[in-house]
Design a protein around this motif. Structure first.
Motif, PDB file in Angstrom:
ATOM      1  N   ARG A 259       2.855  -0.380  -4.987  1.00  0.00           N
ATOM      2  CA  ARG A 259       2.447  -0.030  -4.087  1.00  0.00           C
ATOM      3  C   ARG A 259       3.288  -0.859  -2.927  1.00  0.00           C
ATOM      4  O   ARG A 259       2.912  -1.550  -2.156  1.00  0.00           O
ATOM      5  N   GLY A 260       4.608  -0.533  -2.891  1.00  0.00           N
ATOM      6  CA  GLY A 260       5.851  -1.253  -2.517  1.00  0.00           C
ATOM      7  C   GLY A 260       5.894  -3.145  -2.345  1.00  0.00           C
ATOM      8  O   GLY A 260       6.336  -3.685  -1.816  1.00  0.00           O
ATOM      9  N   GLY A 261       4.991  -3.825  -3.078  1.00  0.00           N
ATOM     10  CA  GLY A 261       5.361  -4.663  -3.322  1.00  0.00           C
ATOM     11  C   GLY A 261       6.397  -5.752  -4.186  1.00  0.00           C
ATOM     12  O   GLY A 261       6.815  -5.099  -4.676  1.00  0.00           O
ATOM     13  N   PRO A 262       6.177  -6.697  -3.902  1.00  0.00           N
ATOM     14  CA  PRO A 262       5.375  -8.242  -3.693  1.00  0.00           C
ATOM     15  C   PRO A 262       6.281  -8.337  -2.213  1.00  0.00           C
ATOM     16  O   PRO A 262       7.644  -7.749  -1.886  1.00  0.00           O
ATOM     17  N   ALA A 263       5.299  -8.778  -1.204  1.00  0.00           N
ATOM     18  CA  ALA A 263       5.738  -8.438   0.414  1.00  0.00           C
ATOM     19  C   ALA A 263       6.241  -7.203   0.968  1.00  0.00           C
ATOM     20  O   ALA A 263       7.777  -7.654   1.492  1.00  0.00           O
ATOM     21  N   GLU A 264       5.883  -6.243   0.476  1.00  0.00           N
ATOM     22  CA  GLU A 264       7.218  -5.186   1.055  1.00  0.00           C
ATOM     23  C   GLU A 264       8.578  -4.720   0.187  1.00  0.00           C
ATOM     24  O   GLU A 264       9.427  -4.830   0.902  1.00  0.00           O
ATOM     25  N   SER A 265       8.660  -5.741  -0.513  1.00  0.00           N
ATOM     26  CA  SER A 265       9.854  -5.510  -0.898  1.00  0.00           C
ATOM     27  C   SER A 265      10.412  -4.408  -1.423  1.00  0.00           C
ATOM     28  O   SER A 265      12.135  -4.549  -2.327  1.00  0.00           O
ATOM     29  N   THR A 266      10.060  -3.959  -2.002  1.00  0.00           N
ATOM     30  CA  THR A 266       9.966  -2.431  -3.591  1.00  0.00           C
ATOM     31  C   THR A 266       9.207  -1.259  -2.597  1.00  0.00           C
ATOM     32  O   THR A 266       9.276  -0.340  -2.379  1.00  0.00           O
ATOM     33  N   LYS A 267       9.230  -1.119  -0.907  1.00  0.00           N
ATOM     34  CA  LYS A 267       8.422  -0.285  -0.518  1.00  0.00           C
ATOM     35  C   LYS A 267       9.639   0.642   0.226  1.00  0.00           C
ATOM     36  O   LYS A 267      10.581   0.533   1.000  1.00  0.00           O
TER      37      LYS A 267
ATOM     38  N   ALA B  67      -8.043  -0.424  -1.177  1.00  0.00           N
ATOM     39  CA  ALA B  67      -7.923   0.287  -2.170  1.00  0.00           C
ATOM     40  C   ALA B  67      -7.481  -0.389  -3.275  1.00  0.00           C
ATOM     41  O   ALA B  67      -6.920   1.409  -4.272  1.00  0.00           O
ATOM     42  N   PRO B  68      -7.725  -1.283  -4.142  1.00  0.00           N
ATOM     43  CA  PRO B  68      -7.454  -1.665  -5.406  1.00  0.00           C
ATOM     44  C   PRO B  68      -8.749  -0.970  -6.344  1.00  0.00           C
ATOM     45  O   PRO B  68      -8.313   0.631  -6.877  1.00  0.00           O
ATOM     46  N   ALA B  69      -9.405  -1.521  -6.701  1.00  0.00           N
ATOM     47  CA  ALA B  69     -10.442  -1.398  -7.286  1.00  0.00           C
ATOM     48  C   ALA B  69     -11.259   0.154  -6.890  1.00  0.00           C
ATOM     49  O   ALA B  69     -11.512  -0.001  -5.431  1.00  0.00           O
ATOM     50  N   GLY B  70     -11.395   0.738  -7.957  1.00  0.00           N
ATOM     51  CA  GLY B  70     -12.588   1.836  -7.304  1.00  0.00           C
ATOM     52  C   GLY B  70     -13.362   2.148  -6.561  1.00  0.00           C
ATOM     53  O   GLY B  70     -12.316   2.057  -4.913  1.00  0.00           O
ATOM     54  N   GLY B  71     -14.184   1.910  -6.361  1.00  0.00           N
ATOM     55  CA  GLY B  71     -14.868   1.607  -5.183  1.00  0.00           C
ATOM     56  C   GLY B  71     -15.283   0.514  -4.807  1.00  0.00           C
ATOM     57  O   GLY B  71     -15.638  -0.053  -3.494  1.00  0.00           O
ATOM     58  N   THR B  72     -15.235  -0.923  -5.567  1.00  0.00           N
ATOM     59  CA  THR B  72     -15.619  -2.069  -5.273  1.00  0.00           C
ATOM     60  C   THR B  72     -14.605  -2.864  -4.616  1.00  0.00           C
ATOM     61  O   THR B  72     -14.318  -3.593  -4.349  1.00  0.00           O
ATOM     62  N   THR B  73     -14.220  -2.019  -3.720  1.00  0.00           N
ATOM     63  CA  THR B  73     -12.891  -2.565  -2.749  1.00  0.00           C
ATOM     64  C   THR B  73     -12.888  -2.976  -1.484  1.00  0.00           C
ATOM     65  O   THR B  73     -13.638  -2.844  -0.629  1.00  0.00           O
ATOM     66  N   PRO B  74     -11.835  -3.853  -0.828  1.00  0.00           N
ATOM     67  CA  PRO B  74     -12.504  -4.578   0.441  1.00  0.00           C
ATOM     68  C   PRO B  74     -12.056  -3.849   1.312  1.00  0.00           C
ATOM     69  O   PRO B  74     -10.723  -2.879   0.853  1.00  0.00           O
ATOM     70  N   THR B  75     -12.527  -3.832   2.442  1.00  0.00           N
ATOM     71  CA  THR B  75     -11.831  -3.017   3.465  1.00  0.00           C
ATOM     72  C   THR B  75     -11.196  -3.504   4.496  1.00  0.00           C
ATOM     73  O   THR B  75     -10.054  -3.097   5.076  1.00  0.00           O
ATOM     74  N   THR B  76     -12.361  -3.940   5.530  1.00  0.00           N
ATOM     75  CA  THR B  76     -12.297  -5.276   6.538  1.00  0.00           C
ATOM     76  C   THR B  76     -10.856  -5.046   6.638  1.00  0.00           C
ATOM     77  O   THR B  76     -10.026  -4.637   7.472  1.00  0.00           O
ATOM     78  N   GLY B  77     -10.074  -5.648   5.547  1.00  0.00           N
ATOM     79  CA  GLY B  77      -8.952  -6.492   5.059  1.00  0.00           C
ATOM     80  C   GLY B  77      -7.765  -5.769   5.099  1.00  0.00           C
ATOM     81  O   GLY B  77      -7.902  -4.777   3.886  1.00  0.00           O
ATOM     82  N   ALA B  78      -6.767  -4.984   6.294  1.00  0.00           N
ATOM     83  CA  ALA B  78      -5.929  -4.425   5.747  1.00  0.00           C
ATOM     84  C   ALA B  78      -5.335  -5.544   4.948  1.00  0.00           C
ATOM     85  O   ALA B  78      -4.161  -5.195   4.096  1.00  0.00           O
ATOM     86  N   ALA B  79      -6.263  -6.740   4.526  1.00  0.00           N
ATOM     87  CA  ALA B  79      -5.265  -7.425   4.029  1.00  0.00           C
ATOM     88  C   ALA B  79      -5.035  -7.169   3.107  1.00  0.00           C
ATOM     89  O   ALA B  79      -3.500  -7.791   2.637  1.00  0.00           O
ATOM     90  N   ALA B  80      -5.464  -6.023   1.948  1.00  0.00           N
ATOM     91  CA  ALA B  80      -5.433  -5.602   0.756  1.00  0.00           C
ATOM     92  C   ALA B  80      -3.951  -5.130   0.444  1.00  0.00           C
ATOM     93  O   ALA B  80      -3.447  -4.541  -0.257  1.00  0.00           O
ATOM     94  N   ALA B  81      -3.764  -4.864   2.077  1.00  0.00           N
ATOM     95  CA  ALA B  81      -2.756  -3.745   1.952  1.00  0.00           C
ATOM     96  C   ALA B  81      -1.506  -3.654   1.142  1.00  0.00           C
ATOM     97  O   ALA B  81      -0.535  -4.969   1.122  1.00  0.00           O
ATOM     98  N   GLY B  82      -1.424  -2.518   0.589  1.00  0.00           N
ATOM     99  CA  GLY B  82      -0.200  -2.231   0.189  1.00  0.00           C
ATOM    100  C   GLY B  82       0.584  -3.840  -0.391  1.00  0.00           C
ATOM    101  O   GLY B  82       0.816  -4.393  -1.058  1.00  0.00           O
ATOM    102  N   GLY B  83       1.834  -3.595   0.644  1.00  0.00           N
ATOM    103  CA  GLY B  83       3.112  -5.387  -0.465  1.00  0.00           C
ATOM    104  C   GLY B  83       2.438  -5.935  -0.907  1.00  0.00           C
ATOM    105  O   GLY B  83       2.638  -6.164  -1.627  1.00  0.00           O
ATOM    106  N   THR B  84       1.022  -6.199  -0.905  1.00  0.00           N
ATOM    107  CA  THR B  84       1.172  -8.086  -1.272  1.00  0.00           C
ATOM    108  C   THR B  84      -0.061  -7.777  -2.434  1.00  0.00           C
ATOM    109  O   THR B  84       0.132  -8.528  -2.602  1.00  0.00           O
ATOM    110  N   THR B  85      -0.725  -6.642  -2.551  1.00  0.00           N
ATOM    111  CA  THR B  85      -1.443  -6.739  -3.595  1.00  0.00           C
ATOM    112  C   THR B  85      -0.911  -5.681  -4.613  1.00  0.00           C
ATOM    113  O   THR B  85      -1.140  -4.362  -5.193  1.00  0.00           O
TER     114      THR B  85
END
Lengths: 314, 528
Positions: A259-267, B67-85
């Motif tokens: 998904r482009g991670g870790p920390a956007e480094s493969t995005k 959205a990592p896991a099917g339905g049971t996903t965090p949403t409010t947080g762009a927290a889970a957003a791409g890069g870091t998970t």
């Protein structure tokens, strides 16, 4: 996709030689018509429409707000203080990293494989089939397999490493593991295509050259270095070009594996464009990003042909 | 394709080699121009094709990317957003990817049929008689079967011959599909929409306000919900959605270490700061970690929770300005960083290392999503879960919620709309089979207070959740400011050690956050 580019090049080469008589001749155009129709419909029109969109704030589900911004979307990409700047150029940097670390192994291992597969031994065609087979998978399937192998917690690779007592590695969750995993998967998946092209080129080298070399006492390495490599050089230019373009289009592997991670480094830049367009619904900005990418690709391709193509003609 | 390329490659090579200078020039020019066009169009075509690809986004839209896991996903947080998970975000199984990895075999033991709960027999209005409606959600994960069971319950029990046809569009591309459906006019009658996406989708014309007469027939009022959920699911004073559940971060703790520390974790009240510290210290020895805090998800949510507990907020009240760079914000991020230094084993931890540590019994505490319940808790496992402790002056948490909304139709059919209303009403009032599966907390008071829910472990440990949850204001696109373009960048940079100046990092993120809010205000014209 590779064949599309190739076809266009052949077409381009064919047109002037057929039209030498200066008189307009409809024949050649009729020949390319079937291709031309699809080219205009699926490539030229989207391209022009993309340029048009890039001049607007454009959200296809929000027609009420669609202001004309001129070159605004492009200016954002050049302005270090804009919201788009960091993300876009960071993703461009990631793509370039991938191009560099993938193109070299991809071309070298294809040449090596082709030489091996060009030998005379039993089951040669079986081996050719085996190395080419992964290429017939779709990007998503290949990347998904890669994910199953490399994912940090349930991946086969870590399961194996753990079992033989080497401990687990955060392949996808940390660098450089993430790039290694992506390059390995891409190599496995696409090297067969380059190999086949090299194989065809190898078969074009006259056997007499090797025989003559043998008489002069050349060993295997000398034959490879002074006959094989120069003889396939034009094909190498072609493969490098195709590979550069393919590498620039990196998307499915990081999308699925990291998904482009870790920390956007493969995005990669394509993912950034995709997210801008279909995640943030800013199609105008996304179109501008693709056009900038297209121009960069074009420059690199031209340079590639200029530098390597020229030297071949001398 | 392979063969074709080989052939053309051959044609191409001798030409380049043998042609005379003049000819080369001739062939080169158009060649070049066509190549230019081709390359450009290839790029565009590539982008276009990938539009149909399989996932929406990481950074820019909170929900989808998260959205990592099917339905049971965090949403409010762009927290889970791409890069870091990275891994969590990966396909299919998401956070618990392994096929048999301690997941609840759907449909097994827990019998997701509403066993025990007496369904409030759906009283659908006669106007809905015999209607056939469609319902979309993204629950392709292990909680999918529980949602299907709930839909089946309605189909059996509505008594008016209403049929609901459910379609699961896996989350990574869920909102994409909805957007495409607008263009092709094939939106469903009912759609699952994440709480923090209500405003955006309302502003972009994907969902419609629910007509008063349908609301009246549904019979749900402010008294049925905690106030923040009830008010928050309105946009510009109109009701767009009904919350089904509440989900978010809980505290997973090592049962044995909690005993050693002598703290009462399951008393129904959150731990106070002192007891929490005791627990962390009890776990932080012999190569084990008190509280592994990684460089990625969910540290964005953790920050937001602490910010709220210290009395701060993400945005000002009308959602026009970012306020996370307040004193409370600095305290929250400083606290996280200091605890990380003390309790995370003195080395940078990749995303999800906290989950692995908890799974293997190497950590006293982690904060992570309710959806990890099947993986981390249960018989023979070292961990259980409960409420997040109270660190700041007041008890607050940040949560997400799955809601049910009505997409906008080109032609309105009162019959289907009545059926849709009745369906939504049934789903939210009979959500027990659903929350059993994913570890969520029911949104509707009567379900949450029912004895059947009180018996559910560990969900009932954190039932308070629904009351303590705070949500960002309903402003379209507001979640973009929480993502990696702004807030998340500051948090990740501080917790991976790239950035030492906490105030500076939050200020810079706030600058960018305000720009994002301004941009979205121009687009959508604000909210609330």
């Amino acid at each position: 996709m590779a064949s599309v580019t190739q076809r266009a090049q052949t077409d381009a080469a064919a047109v002037p030689s057929a039209g030498v008589g200066r008189r307009f001749d409809i024949m050649p155009y009729l020949f390319i018509l079937p291709h031309l129709i699809f080219f205009v419909l699926f490539l030229l029109w989207p391209l022009l429409y993309g340029i048009y969109i890039s001049l607007f704030e454009f959200d296809f589900n929000n027609p009420a707000f669609r202001p004309f911004v001129g070159i605004g979307n492009y200016r954002n990409l050049a302005d270090p203080n804009s919201l788009e700047f960091d993300a876009y150029w960071n993703s461009m940097k990631n793509t370039l990293i991938f191009v560099v670390i993938s193109t070299i192994p991809m071309v070298l291992s294809a040449l090596l494989l082709a030489v091996l597969l060009n030998g005379k031994y039993r089951f040669r065609n079986v081996f050719r089939g085996i190395f080419f087979a992964p290429w017939s998978l779709s990007a998503v399937v290949a990347a998904l397999l890669g994910w199953w192998i490399f994912n940090d917690q349930a991946g086969i690779m870590n399961g194996f490493l753990d079992r033989v007592g080497l401990g687990t590695v955060a392949w996808l969750g940390a660098q450089p593991g993430a790039w290694i995993a992506i390059v390995v998967v891409t190599l496995w998946w696409t090297v067969g295509f380059n190999t086949i092209i090299y194989l065809a080129a190898l078969q074009d080298i006259p056997e007499s050259l090797y025989e003559a070399a043998s008489l002069d006492g050349a060993n295997l390495w000398h034959k490879f270095r002074y006959i094989t490599v120069p003889m396939v050089a034009p094909v190498t230019v072609f493969i490098v070009t195709i590979q550069l373009i393919a590498s620039f289009q990196l998307f499915a592997q990081p999308q699925i594996m990291t998904r482009g991670g870790p920390a956007e480094s493969t995005k990669p830049v394509i993912m950034q464009i995709y997210q801008e367009g279909f995640g943030a619904y800013r199609m105008g900005s996304a179109a501008a990003m693709s056009i900038v990418l297209g121009i960069i690709l074009l420059i690199i391709t031209t340079l590639n042909f200029r530098i390597f193509g020229r030297s071949e003609e001398r | 394709m392979g063969i074709h390329a080989v052939v053309t490659a051959k044609n191409f090579i001798p030409k380049a080699q043998t042609s005379k200078e003049r000819v080369t020039v001739h062939t080169r020019k158009p060649h070049l121009w066509l190549a230019i066009l081709m390359v450009l169009s290839l790029v565009l075509a590539a982008c276009g094709q990938q539009g149909g690809g399989q996932t929406t986004t990481g950074g820019t839209t909170p929900t989808t990317g998260a959205a990592p896991a099917g339905g049971t996903t965090p949403t409010t947080g762009a927290a889970a957003a791409g890069g870091t998970t990275p891994t969590a975000a990966a396909p299919a199984g998401g956070v618990t990817p392994g096929i048999g990895e301690g997941t609840v075999a759907p449909g097994a033991a827990t019998a997701p049929t509403g066993a025990g709960q007496q369904p409030t027999a759906a009283e659908c209005p006669d106007t809905a008689q015999g209607a056939q409606i469609t319902y979309w959600n993204g629950f392709s994960g292990e909680d999918g079967p529980f949602m299907t069971a709930l839909v089946n319950n309605f189909n059996k029990q509505n008594g008016k011959g209403i049929t609901v046809k459910q379609t699961i569009q896996p989350f990574p591309e869920y909102y994409n599909k909805l957007n495409a459906a607008v263009a092709s006019n094939t939106l469903p009658d009912v759609a699952q929409i994440h709480f923090d996406q209500i405003a955006t989708n309302a502003a972009r014309g994907l969902i419609r306000p629910i007509p008063q007469e349908v609301q009246d027939a549904m019979g749900l009022t402010a008294e049925d919900y905690p106030p923040a959920l009830w008010q928050g699911s309105q946009f510009k004073g109109q009701r767009y959605a009904y919350p089904l559940d509440v989900h978010g971060l809980v505290m997973y703790y090592n049962k044995q270490m909690a005993q050693q520390a002598g703290v009462n974790v399951t008393g129904g009240e959150p731990l106070n700061n002192e007891d929490y510290e005791k627990l962390l210290q009890a776990g932080n020895q012999g190569g084990k970690m008190g509280w592994p805090i990684t460089g990625g998800f969910p540290n964005n949510w953790m920050f937001q929770i602490l910010l709220a507990q210290y009395g701060g907020s993400l945005f000002n009240e009308d959602g026009t300005q970012v306020t996370w760079n307040s004193e409370a914000g600095v305290r929250a991020l400083t606290y996280l960083r200091d605890q990380q230094k003390k309790y995370s084993g003195n080395k940078p931890l990749p995303v999800d290392a906290d989950i692995v540590a908890m799974e293997k019994g190497n950590a006293a505490v982690i904060w992570n999503g309710t959806w990890l319940k099947p993986r981390l808790t249960g018989e023979g496992k070292p961990a259980s879960s409960t409420l997040i402790p109270q660190i700041g002056d007041q008890y607050k948490i940040i949560a997400g919620s799955h809601t049910l909304a009505m997409p906008k139709q080109k032609t309105e059919d009162p019959k289907r709309m009545a059926a849709a209303g009745c369906f939504i009403s049934f789903m939210v009032s009979n959500s027990l089979p659903w929350v059993q599966g994913g570890g969520h907390v029911p949104a509707v008071n009567s379900v949450r207070q029912s004895p059947q829910f009180q018996q559910l472990q560990p969900q009932s440990n954190y039932a308070q959740f629904a009351e303590a949850a705070v949500f960002p204001p309903q402003v379209p696109g507001i979640g973009d400011a929480l993502g990696p373009d702004a807030l998340e960048a500051a948090i990740v940079n501080v917790l991976t050690g790239k950035e030492q100046d906490i105030k500076g990092a939050l200020d810079r993120a706030a600058d960018r956050g305000n720009k994002i809010l301004e941009r979205n205000r121009q687009r959508y014209g604000g909210g609330q």
